[in-house]
Motif scaffolding. Structure first.
Motif, mmCIF file in Angstrom:
data_model
loop_
_atom_site.group_PDB
_atom_site.id
_atom_site.type_symbol
_atom_site.label_atom_id
_atom_site.label_comp_id
_atom_site.label_asym_id
_atom_site.label_seq_id
_atom_site.Cartn_x
_atom_site.Cartn_y
_atom_site.Cartn_z
ATOM 1 N N ARG A 82 0.817 -1.221 0.000
ATOM 2 C CA ARG A 82 0.000 0.000 0.000
ATOM 3 C C ARG A 82 0.852 1.273 0.000
ATOM 4 O O ARG A 82 0.329 2.366 -0.209
ATOM 5 N N ALA A 83 2.153 1.142 0.208
ATOM 6 C CA ALA A 83 3.040 2.314 0.211
ATOM 7 C C ALA A 83 3.405 2.762 -1.206
ATOM 8 O O ALA A 83 4.012 3.820 -1.377
ATOM 9 N N TRP A 84 3.046 1.982 -2.221
ATOM 10 C CA TRP A 84 3.465 2.277 -3.600
ATOM 11 C C TRP A 84 3.225 3.729 -4.026
ATOM 12 O O TRP A 84 4.149 4.398 -4.476
ATOM 13 N N PRO A 85 2.020 4.282 -3.919
ATOM 14 C CA PRO A 85 1.801 5.629 -4.459
ATOM 15 C C PRO A 85 2.622 6.706 -3.759
ATOM 16 O O PRO A 85 2.852 7.772 -4.314
ATOM 17 N N ARG A 86 3.080 6.415 -2.561
ATOM 18 C CA ARG A 86 3.790 7.408 -1.748
ATOM 19 C C ARG A 86 5.291 7.165 -1.696
ATOM 20 O O ARG A 86 6.003 7.850 -0.956
ATOM 21 N N THR A 87 5.796 6.200 -2.461
ATOM 22 C CA THR A 87 7.204 5.815 -2.404
ATOM 23 C C THR A 87 7.926 6.191 -3.690
ATOM 24 O O THR A 87 7.507 5.805 -4.783
ATOM 25 N N PHE A 88 9.003 6.931 -3.547
ATOM 26 C CA PHE A 88 9.816 7.409 -4.670
ATOM 27 C C PHE A 88 11.287 7.392 -4.267
ATOM 28 O O PHE A 88 11.596 7.578 -3.096
ATOM 29 N N TRP A 96 9.548 13.881 -11.132
ATOM 30 C CA TRP A 96 8.115 13.663 -11.240
ATOM 31 C C TRP A 96 7.350 14.922 -10.859
ATOM 32 O O TRP A 96 6.363 15.276 -11.518
ATOM 33 N N LEU A 97 7.799 15.597 -9.814
ATOM 34 C CA LEU A 97 7.104 16.808 -9.364
ATOM 35 C C LEU A 97 7.127 17.916 -10.411
ATOM 36 O O LEU A 97 6.245 18.769 -10.422
ATOM 37 N N ASP A 98 8.126 17.912 -11.295
ATOM 38 C CA ASP A 98 8.172 18.918 -12.362
ATOM 39 C C ASP A 98 6.984 18.797 -13.305
ATOM 40 O O ASP A 98 6.585 19.780 -13.930
ATOM 41 N N ASP A 99 6.423 17.610 -13.418
ATOM 42 C CA ASP A 99 5.319 17.367 -14.342
ATOM 43 C C ASP A 99 3.947 17.349 -13.666
ATOM 44 O O ASP A 99 2.961 16.988 -14.301
ATOM 45 N N GLN A 100 3.890 17.703 -12.401
ATOM 46 C CA GLN A 100 2.646 17.608 -11.650
ATOM 47 C C GLN A 100 2.138 18.982 -11.238
ATOM 48 O O GLN A 100 2.922 19.863 -10.891
ATOM 49 N N TYR A 101 0.837 19.120 -11.245
ATOM 50 C CA TYR A 101 0.214 20.285 -10.638
ATOM 51 C C TYR A 101 0.072 19.964 -9.156
ATOM 52 O O TYR A 101 -0.528 18.959 -8.784
ATOM 53 N N TRP A 111 -3.180 13.300 -1.940
ATOM 54 C CA TRP A 111 -2.774 13.710 -3.286
ATOM 55 C C TRP A 111 -1.869 12.660 -3.914
ATOM 56 O O TRP A 111 -2.059 12.273 -5.073
ATOM 57 N N LEU A 112 -0.896 12.147 -3.152
ATOM 58 C CA LEU A 112 -0.010 11.113 -3.695
ATOM 59 C C LEU A 112 -0.758 9.813 -3.965
ATOM 60 O O LEU A 112 -0.464 9.121 -4.940
ATOM 61 N N ASP A 113 -1.713 9.474 -3.099
ATOM 62 C CA ASP A 113 -2.504 8.262 -3.350
ATOM 63 C C ASP A 113 -3.214 8.355 -4.692
ATOM 64 O O ASP A 113 -3.317 7.378 -5.429
ATOM 65 N N ALA A 114 -3.698 9.537 -5.034
ATOM 66 C CA ALA A 114 -4.433 9.726 -6.286
ATOM 67 C C ALA A 114 -3.515 9.802 -7.497
ATOM 68 O O ALA A 114 -3.813 9.220 -8.543
ATOM 69 N N TYR A 115 -2.404 10.506 -7.381
ATOM 70 C CA TYR A 115 -1.559 10.763 -8.556
ATOM 71 C C TYR A 115 -0.298 9.906 -8.609
ATOM 72 O O TYR A 115 0.203 9.615 -9.690
ATOM 73 N N GLY A 116 0.220 9.512 -7.475
ATOM 74 C CA GLY A 116 1.419 8.671 -7.459
ATOM 75 C C GLY A 116 1.141 7.258 -7.909
ATOM 76 O O GLY A 116 2.017 6.555 -8.391
#
Length: 167
Positions: A82-88, A96-101, A111-116
């Motif tokens: 379950r840590a996948w969307p929040r792990t970088f 990645w943040l350069d391409d995100q609003y 936010w990370l759960d939705a977009y990560g």
């Protein structure tokens, strides 16, 4: 080193977050002399820091997990799916943040759960000079400085991009 740099970047920007550092290996080890000397060049005092072993509850409650290598991210996600969307990795996150609003007044974790989660999981496969931070442990002080330079640059960028979520 990365934790201290992140805390410094956040406090300098007037941002708030709880930052912890941990690893998979047994904890209790101090920063080596080369690391202390390099950190001091950047105004970071790591004399009292000792390594800590990862605590599962901290992973499960973390809004963001930053690792230094794909291998570490992969191991974390295998143990805690379950840590996948929040792990970088730090380097992945900075790019990645350069391409995100980044919205204002949202929860970082939500936010990370939705977009990560939409990232391809192949970003965890293999190792990558582009994504992995070289481990300077056991190496001369001259090896530490360019690694720390890169870490500090990426952390400052991440803190700046996440600022709307951390005010």
């Amino acid at each position: 080193m990365a934790k201290s740099a992140f805390v410094h970047a956040l406090s300098t920007g007037g941002l708030r977050a709880v930052v912890r550092a941990a690893g998979f290996l047994e904890g209790g080890f101090p920063v080596p002399p080369e690391g202390l000397a390099t950190a001091a060049l950047y105004g970071l005092d790591l004399r009292g820091h000792t390594s800590r072993q990862l605590v599962p509850m901290e992973v499960e409650g973390a809004d963001l997990i930053i690792t230094m290598t794909r291998e570490h991210s992969r191991e974390l996600v295998v143990r805690f799916p379950r840590a996948w969307p929040r792990t970088f990795t730090l380097r992945q996150l900075a790019r990645w943040l350069d391409d995100q609003y980044v919205p204002r007044h949202a929860s970082l974790g939500d936010w990370l759960d939705a977009y990560g989660d939409v990232r391809p999981r192949t970003v965890l496969v293999g190792s990558s000079d582009e994504d992995d931070v070289e481990d300077p442990m056991g190496r001369r002080e001259a090896v530490w400085q360019p690694i720390v330079d890169m870490i500090l640059r990426d952390i400052a960028h991440v803190a700046e991009r996440l600022a709307p979520l951390l005010r």
